[in-house]
Design a protein around this motif. Structure first.
Motif, PDB file in Angstrom:
ATOM      1  N   LEU A  30       0.832  -1.212   0.000  1.00 14.44           N
ATOM      2  CA  LEU A  30       0.000   0.000   0.000  1.00 14.44           C
ATOM      3  C   LEU A  30       0.862   1.255   0.000  1.00 14.44           C
ATOM      4  O   LEU A  30       0.618   2.195  -0.767  1.00 14.44           O
ATOM      5  CB  LEU A  30      -0.895   0.012   1.237  1.00 14.44           C
ATOM      6  N   ALA A  31       1.865   1.276   0.860  1.00 18.41           N
ATOM      7  CA  ALA A  31       2.708   2.460   0.987  1.00 18.41           C
ATOM      8  C   ALA A  31       3.513   2.711  -0.285  1.00 18.41           C
ATOM      9  O   ALA A  31       3.722   3.857  -0.679  1.00 18.41           O
ATOM     10  CB  ALA A  31       3.646   2.304   2.177  1.00 18.41           C
ATOM     11  N   GLY A  61       0.354   2.098  -3.636  1.00 17.41           N
ATOM     12  CA  GLY A  61      -1.009   2.590  -3.547  1.00 17.41           C
ATOM     13  C   GLY A  61      -2.015   1.448  -3.585  1.00 17.41           C
ATOM     14  O   GLY A  61      -1.671   0.288  -3.815  1.00 17.41           O
ATOM     15  N   ALA A  62      -3.270   1.810  -3.369  1.00 12.28           N
ATOM     16  CA  ALA A  62      -4.318   0.795  -3.283  1.00 12.28           C
ATOM     17  C   ALA A  62      -4.490   0.024  -4.587  1.00 12.28           C
ATOM     18  O   ALA A  62      -4.829  -1.157  -4.583  1.00 12.28           O
ATOM     19  CB  ALA A  62      -5.637   1.441  -2.872  1.00 12.28           C
ATOM     20  N   ALA A 108       0.740   4.083   4.454  1.00 19.07           N
ATOM     21  CA  ALA A 108      -0.365   3.145   4.235  1.00 19.07           C
ATOM     22  C   ALA A 108      -1.660   3.682   4.831  1.00 19.07           C
ATOM     23  O   ALA A 108      -2.745   3.508   4.252  1.00 19.07           O
ATOM     24  CB  ALA A 108      -0.026   1.776   4.838  1.00 19.07           C
ATOM     25  N   GLU A 164      -3.040   6.079   2.376  1.00 21.55           N
ATOM     26  CA  GLU A 164      -3.613   5.350   1.245  1.00 21.55           C
ATOM     27  C   GLU A 164      -4.974   4.749   1.615  1.00 21.55           C
ATOM     28  O   GLU A 164      -5.897   4.718   0.789  1.00 21.55           O
ATOM     29  CB  GLU A 164      -2.667   4.239   0.787  1.00 21.55           C
ATOM     30  N   LEU A 187      -7.667   7.331   1.181  1.00 24.01           N
ATOM     31  CA  LEU A 187      -8.062   7.516  -0.213  1.00 24.01           C
ATOM     32  C   LEU A 187      -8.922   6.363  -0.696  1.00 24.01           C
ATOM     33  O   LEU A 187      -9.940   6.562  -1.374  1.00 24.01           O
ATOM     34  CB  LEU A 187      -6.814   7.661  -1.092  1.00 24.01           C
ATOM     35  N   GLU A 188      -8.530   5.146  -0.353  1.00 20.52           N
ATOM     36  CA  GLU A 188      -9.303   3.987  -0.791  1.00 20.52           C
ATOM     37  C   GLU A 188     -10.690   3.986  -0.158  1.00 20.52           C
ATOM     38  O   GLU A 188     -11.670   3.533  -0.766  1.00 20.52           O
ATOM     39  CB  GLU A 188      -8.553   2.699  -0.452  1.00 20.52           C
ATOM     40  N   THR A 205       5.083  13.160   2.816  1.00 19.51           N
ATOM     41  CA  THR A 205       4.832  13.107   1.378  1.00 19.51           C
ATOM     42  C   THR A 205       5.552  14.212   0.613  1.00 19.51           C
ATOM     43  O   THR A 205       6.246  13.941  -0.373  1.00 19.51           O
ATOM     44  CB  THR A 205       3.319  13.176   1.086  1.00 19.51           C
TER      45      THR A 205
END
Length: 205
Positions: free
Chosen positions: A19-20, A23-24, A105, A108, A111-112, A166
């Motif tokens: 994930l990190a 991404g998803a 993560a 992420e 966002l997911e 980020t």
């Protein structure tokens, strides 16, 4: 479903790493198997589907990123004033720095969650629970500031961690006299958290 708890935990940690890094969209059973260095198909024996994997990542991250009880015990030996709140926030920053993968993560997952209603409901409960636990801890410890201050502190630190993990360049040099990120943590705490009342009374006396 396979029941080896150590293997399951290793797979969930592998999912956090995927994930990190990717991404998803990159979170597939095959990717998790590869990250965990296990035979292809192993993850499918432990998780019913991708949603099940995400739910378990959610639960695992909130345990993995929780404060160390030993550290909390030591910090609570100090005076219950604004400087103690600052030490707690420094510990949060240190944990995020040490486990950058885990915190990325977490972002992420946010966002997911916007794309998956079931995950959004579950993740909202998890994050809301963490916030409410933080408020309760603050009250029980007798730290300065009410629930409103804790909420604003949570939002400010979340923003700082997001930028620092980020796009750290955004903060560099914005405030020339404030070090990044340590000085920003101190600025956040001194801006939001009131001074200890006893300290203020002592100064007036």
């Amino acid at each position: 479903m396979a029941r080896n708890p150590e293997r399951r935990a290793a797979l969930v940690d592998a999912a956090v790493a995927v994930l990190a890094r990717e991404g998803a969209r990159g979170l597939t059973f095959r990717a998790v198997d590869g990250e965990a260095a296990v035979p292809v198909g192993t993850s499918s024996n432990y998780f019913t589907d991708r949603d099940d994997l995400l739910f378990q990542v959610d639960a695992h991250l909130h345990r993995r990123l929780a404060p160390d009880p030993t550290v909390l015990t030591e910090l609570l030996k100090g005076p219950r004033d604004r400087s103690l709140v600052l030490e707690f926030m420094r510990d949060l920053l240190a944990r995020a720095t040490r486990d950058r993968t885990g915190y990325l993560a977490l972002f992420e997952m946010r966002l997911e969650a916007t794309r998956r209603p079931a995950l959004r409901a579950s993740y909202t409960r998890s994050v809301r629970g963490d916030l409410e636990d933080g408020m309760e801890f603050h009250r029980a410890a007798g730290l300065p500031g009410d629930d409103g201050a804790v909420t604003v502190l949570y939002l400010a630190m979340l923003g700082l961690l997001l930028e620092q993990l980020t796009l750290p360049g955004v903060l560099d040099g914005v405030l020339p006299d404030v070090a990044v990120p340590d000085g920003l943590v101190e600025l956040i705490v001194t801006t939001i958290v009131p001074e200890d009342r006893e300290g203020e009374e002592g100064e007036e006396a």
